[in-house]
Design an enzyme around this catalytic site. Structure first.
Site, short mmCIF file in Angstrom:
data_model
loop_
_atom_site.label_atom_id
_atom_site.label_comp_id
_atom_site.label_asym_id
_atom_site.label_seq_id
_atom_site.Cartn_x
_atom_site.Cartn_y
_atom_site.Cartn_z
N ASP A 1 73.62 -33.97 -12.38
CA ASP A 1 73.17 -32.85 -11.55
C ASP A 1 74.20 -32.50 -10.46
OD1 ASP A 1 71.00 -33.10 -13.09
OD2 ASP A 1 69.58 -33.59 -11.47
N GLU B 1 77.34 -32.68 -10.47
CA GLU B 1 78.48 -31.92 -11.00
C GLU B 1 78.07 -30.45 -11.18
OE1 GLU B 1 81.46 -32.51 -11.26
OE2 GLU B 1 82.23 -31.00 -12.65
N ASP C 1 75.79 -28.90 -9.48
CA ASP C 1 75.71 -28.32 -8.14
C ASP C 1 77.08 -27.97 -7.59
OD1 ASP C 1 73.02 -28.67 -8.30
OD2 ASP C 1 72.97 -30.49 -7.09
N LEU D 1 42.86 -12.12 -24.86
CA LEU D 1 42.35 -12.76 -26.07
C LEU D 1 40.84 -12.94 -26.00
CD1 LEU D 1 44.96 -15.63 -26.43
CD2 LEU D 1 44.65 -13.74 -28.03
N GLU E 1 48.93 -22.59 -31.52
CA GLU E 1 49.84 -23.03 -30.47
C GLU E 1 49.06 -23.35 -29.20
OE1 GLU E 1 51.93 -19.20 -28.96
OE2 GLU E 1 52.10 -19.14 -31.14
N LYS F 1 47.55 -23.16 -25.70
CA LYS F 1 47.35 -22.07 -24.76
C LYS F 1 47.70 -22.63 -23.39
CE LYS F 1 44.05 -18.44 -23.51
NZ LYS F 1 44.27 -18.43 -22.07
N ASP G 1 48.33 -23.11 -19.51
CA ASP G 1 47.57 -22.66 -18.35
C ASP G 1 48.54 -22.29 -17.22
OD1 ASP G 1 45.27 -21.94 -17.20
OD2 ASP G 1 44.49 -23.96 -16.88
N TYR H 1 55.91 -17.12 -26.19
CA TYR H 1 54.97 -17.15 -27.32
C TYR H 1 54.88 -15.81 -28.05
CZ TYR H 1 51.88 -15.34 -23.66
OH TYR H 1 51.35 -14.60 -22.64
N LYS I 1 46.65 -17.54 -34.24
CA LYS I 1 47.12 -16.18 -34.53
C LYS I 1 47.37 -16.03 -36.03
CE LYS I 1 49.57 -16.21 -30.12
NZ LYS I 1 50.85 -16.29 -29.40
N LYS J 1 39.00 -22.43 -26.76
CA LYS J 1 39.12 -23.06 -25.45
C LYS J 1 38.72 -24.53 -25.47
CE LYS J 1 39.69 -20.80 -22.00
NZ LYS J 1 39.40 -19.54 -21.34
N CYS K 1 33.22 -60.43 1.98
CA CYS K 1 32.72 -60.05 0.66
C CYS K 1 31.30 -59.50 0.78
CB CYS K 1 32.74 -61.27 -0.25
SG CYS K 1 31.92 -60.98 -1.82
N CYS L 1 28.89 -62.32 -1.05
CA CYS L 1 28.68 -63.69 -0.55
C CYS L 1 29.07 -63.87 0.91
CB CYS L 1 29.40 -64.70 -1.42
SG CYS L 1 31.19 -64.69 -1.19
N CYS M 1 37.94 -61.72 -2.70
CA CYS M 1 36.95 -62.55 -2.04
C CYS M 1 37.37 -64.00 -2.23
CB CYS M 1 35.58 -62.31 -2.67
SG CYS M 1 34.43 -63.66 -2.40
N CYS N 1 31.12 -67.50 -5.06
CA CYS N 1 30.60 -66.14 -4.90
C CYS N 1 29.79 -65.75 -6.15
CB CYS N 1 31.75 -65.17 -4.70
SG CYS N 1 31.23 -63.45 -4.68
S1 IVH Z 1 49.08 -14.71 -26.96
C1 IVH Z 1 47.62 -10.80 -28.03
N1 IVH Z 1 49.79 -17.23 -26.74
O1 IVH Z 1 46.47 -16.36 -22.50
C2 IVH Z 1 48.09 -12.14 -27.67
N2 IVH Z 1 48.71 -16.20 -24.90
O2 IVH Z 1 44.05 -14.57 -22.81
C3 IVH Z 1 48.01 -12.36 -26.25
N3 IVH Z 1 48.43 -17.65 -22.96
O3 IVH Z 1 47.60 -13.43 -20.98
C4 IVH Z 1 48.58 -13.57 -25.74
N4 IVH Z 1 49.39 -19.43 -23.83
O4 IVH Z 1 48.53 -15.67 -20.19
C5 IVH Z 1 49.20 -16.18 -26.14
N5 IVH Z 1 50.48 -19.43 -26.67
C6 IVH Z 1 49.91 -18.38 -26.08
C7 IVH Z 1 49.42 -18.45 -24.76
C8 IVH Z 1 48.81 -17.33 -24.22
C9 IVH Z 1 48.79 -18.92 -22.77
C10 IVH Z 1 47.70 -16.81 -21.99
C11 IVH Z 1 48.45 -15.58 -21.58
C12 IVH Z 1 47.57 -14.42 -21.94
C13 IVH Z 1 46.23 -15.06 -22.02
C14 IVH Z 1 45.38 -14.31 -23.02
#
Ligand code: IVH
Length: 672
Positions: A34, A36, A38, A84, A115, A117, A119, A229, A293, A317, A411, A414, A429, A434
């Site tokens: 790192d 280097e 920087d 979605l 894939e 999802k 957060d 994605y 998908k 979910k 304790c 006891c 203890c 005990c």
């Molecule tokens: S696809 C039409 N792929 O989920 C397809 N979304 O509810 C739309 N998100 O706004 C999105 N991981 O913020 C897709 N592997 C993934 C995702 C993903 C997270 C979130 C994204 C999107 C929301 C849709």
């Protein structure tokens, strides 16, 4: 006029910084330290300050952030960023698949891509002729905020596309999720706590808060990451399938999640969901589910969309794994070695379908580190989906009457003094008799994998100890039916059953007996090792520390613990009385005692989050053997990513093959 030498140096520095950045963030394989990196970056910034005419928007120096903005501009998305539809159980996902096939008028399996999802928050990043020109948040899907300066500070987002594989398309709008890895989130909150700033309640809020900073220098200081994605507008490049998109983006330096899977038919996608759900806690980032998908873009076009969500995709979910509740009290439990464990008593709350009202807080340091007060509102989760734990305190909700926890000096059971020995995290203890320790010891002695006394449970042990009927292990073998029948919730019949179970437990094995004694630091595995090494209990009981340490797995601490256990006259007396009562075993070592005895494992390919040596040690501790080569004798092959010829061979021999996830599932119950 800028001298040619300087121009060249700037160009070379940029080239090198782009490459090192790509290796670090995308390949996870940095080549230089790192410091280097920087140093090179500082040199570039010096030169750019001296010759501002050399500045370009894709210069790596842009990553450090720019002066603050007044407000974000709003920018339109040329193709809307859709949201979605959600599904919450297997049935809803099968229903989605039926709808897809009905619309496409087919009975064939659909090829899906599953894939994680992520957060975080969705962004769209525009590359024109390979140069990053705009970064926008999703906003309402039609217009977002222009966060270009902030996007440029994220190391995992290339400022210009890599073009070693193919020339850059004229335009590529790449879509992905910006997120904050859990470790970075923890460190950020720790720093904020020290600085007296409010903490972020979860990684998603932290990511969103960091990306929507008017001062991009703040964004630059936050540990943000991205997985791409999908794409929006693309010119100069054609894709046939979603999978192709996921495989092409990384060639340009745009990371996609390596956990994405192509699934033949919805059942494979559902299985993928359950696999990910199991390893959810082990991943370095938070997911709130998976996205499924339809792979073919032609089919996606035929399916189209309704009310801003595509008909070709669904989010499956995960159940919320974290909930919020309040700590009502912190109590202290005494274990069999006298260790005091603080336990949070909480307002009951449902987490992943189970009611949670207690969670271990481990020890005093842990309480201090998490800064937990009685009365605090906290986030609880079920670690590994099972054991509840307090993740963190929500400081902003701390009630004025919340009070810090003070470890008791005596304790709670006891009344003996409590001490914290130097170098130990736990308080103990010191009471030799005990009752809490005795109860925990007896519970362990009677447990399934020790003496296996069926029916001798906690409630009964409590009564036996409280009434003075049992003062040590040997007393168990003197219990009479009429004594037992007098106890609460014990009828003649159940008393007789218990006496029979106690009688039956007398025929045991040496490893079980050693395990049952509860010698500090000697668990099930070491008990097995000792029993295999010493032909009799007597010879073990007189073995010198040096002799014990000749055994591979026994170090000075265990040797000392064994010696002091067997040197204690009370312990020798209890062992004598147990044998006098008829506890016995065959001298042949009973090696079928461990869960993986008889299995021979081979590990091949990468195991996420674990070295191969650690994996080997894990299974060996559970009684298995390991080998380096696949042969007919091998019973199980754990094949991680990039597993090669060994996997082939295992397949051809019909040997059981496990994914790293499935492997973790097998060992998780034993690895606490
Ligand atoms: S696809 C039409 N792929 O989920 C397809 N979304 O509810 C739309 N998100 O706004 C999105 N991981 O913020 C897709 N592997 C993934 C995702 C993903 C997270 C979130 C994204 C999107 C929301 C849709």
């Amino acid at each position: 006029m800028v001298p040619d030498g300087i121009k060249r140096e700037v160009e070379e520095l940029r080239e090198a910084l782009h490459t090192h950045n790509y290796r670090y963030y995308v390949l996870n394989d940095p080549e230089i330290p790192d410091a280097e990196y920087d140093r090179m970056l500082r040199r570039l910034m010096e030169l750019e300050a001296e010759y501002p005419e050399l500045m370009t928007p894709d210069s790596p120096s842009q990553r450090v952030g720019a002066p603050p903005l007044e407000a974000f501009e709003t920018v339109p998305h040329d193709l809307p960023m859709l949201s979605l539809a959600n599904g919450f159980d297997d049935g809803e996902i099968r229903e989605f698949d039926r709808r897809v096939r009905r619309m496409l008028k087919t009975d064939e399996d659909i090829i899906y891509v599953g894939e994680p999802k992520m957060d975080g928050l969705a962004v769209e990043i525009r590359y024109e002729n390979g140069i990053l020109t705009r970064g926008a948040t999703r906003g309402d899907g039609f217009t977002g905020e222009d966060v270009t300066a902030n996007i440029r500070t994220i190391g995992a987002i290339p400022l210009r596309l890599r073009t070693d594989a193919q020339p850059p398309p004229e335009r590529l709008d790449a879509r992905g999720e910006v997120f904050m890895p859990i470790e970075g989130f923890r460190r950020l909150n720790e720093r904020r706590r020290k600085e007296g700033l409010p903490e972020f309640s979860n990684p998603r809020n932290a990511a969103a808060g960091s990306l929507r900073q008017l001062d991009s220098r703040i964004t630059a200081s936050r540990p943000l990451d991205i997985y791409f994605y999908g794409v929006g507008v693309v010119t100069g490049l054609r894709f046939e399938s979603h999978w192709e998109i996921l495989k092409t983006l990384p060639k340009f330096g745009l990371k996609t999640n390596p956990r994405a899977r192509r699934c033949h038919g919805i059942e494979e996608a559902i299985a993928y969901y359950h696999d990910l759900l199991k390893i959810r806690e082990d991943l370095p980032y938070e997911m709130d589910g998976i996205v499924i998908k339809v792979n073919s873009l032609a089919l996606q076009r035929r399916l189209g969309e309704v009310s801003r969500s595509p008909r070709w995709a669904i989010a499956y979910k995960f159940p919320a794994s974290q909930e919020m509740t309040q700590i009502l009290d912190i109590i202290v439990q005494v274990g069999r070695t006298g260790v005091l464990t603080p336990v949070a008593v909480m307002k009951p709350v449902e987490v992943e379908g189970a009611l949670v009202s207690r969670a271990t807080l481990h020890n005093a340091d842990e309480i201090e580190r998490k800064d937990i007060h009685v009365g605090d509102w906290v986030i609880v989760q079920r670690a590994g989906g099972v054991i509840p734990e307090v993740v963190r305190v929500i400081r902003s909700k701390r009630p004025p009457d919340a009070r810090p926890f003070v470890f008791p000096e005596t304790c709670p059971v006891c009344g003996s003094p409590v001490v914290r020995l130097p170098g130990e995290a736990s308080h103990r203890c010191m009471g030799i008799s005990c009752p809490a320790q005795l109860k925990a010891k007896i519970r362990h002695f009677a447990s399934k994998r020790a003496m296996d006394i069926d029916g001798l449970g906690q409630k009964l042990i409590d009564q036996l100890v409280d009434k003075g009927l049992v003062k040590d292990f040997a007393d168990i073998y003197r219990l009479k039916v009429d004594e037992l029948a007098g106890l609460e919730r014990m009828a003649e019949k159940s008393a007789q059953n218990l006496v029979d179970a106690i009688e039956k437990s007398k025929a045991t094995t040496l490893p079980r007996f050693l395990h049952a004694l509860g010698i500090p630091l000697v668990g099930e595995h070491l008990a097995q090792v000792l029993a295999e090494r010493f032909s009799s209990l007597e010879s073990l009981m007189v073995a010198e520390e040096e002799t014990l340490m000749e055994i591979n797995e026994i170090g000075p601490r265990v040797a000392r613990s064994l010696r002091s256990f067997f040197d204690t006259p009370e312990n020798r007396e209890v062992i004598r009385r147990l044998r006098e009562a008829g506890v016995h075993w065959d001298t042949a070592p009973a090696s079928e005692d461990l869960p993986l005895t008889g299995e021979i494992f081979v590990f091949t390919g990468a195991l996420p989050g674990m070295t191969r040596d650690a994996a080997k040690a894990l299974v060996e501790n559970l009684g298995a053997q390991t080998a380096n080569q696949v042969s007919r004798k091998v019973t199980c092959v754990v094949a991680g990513e990039k597993a090669g010829s060994k996997l082939e061979k295992a397949r051809s021999l019909g040997i059981k093959i496990l994914t790293p996830e499935a492997f973790m599932d097998i060992i998780r119950p034993y690895s606490t």
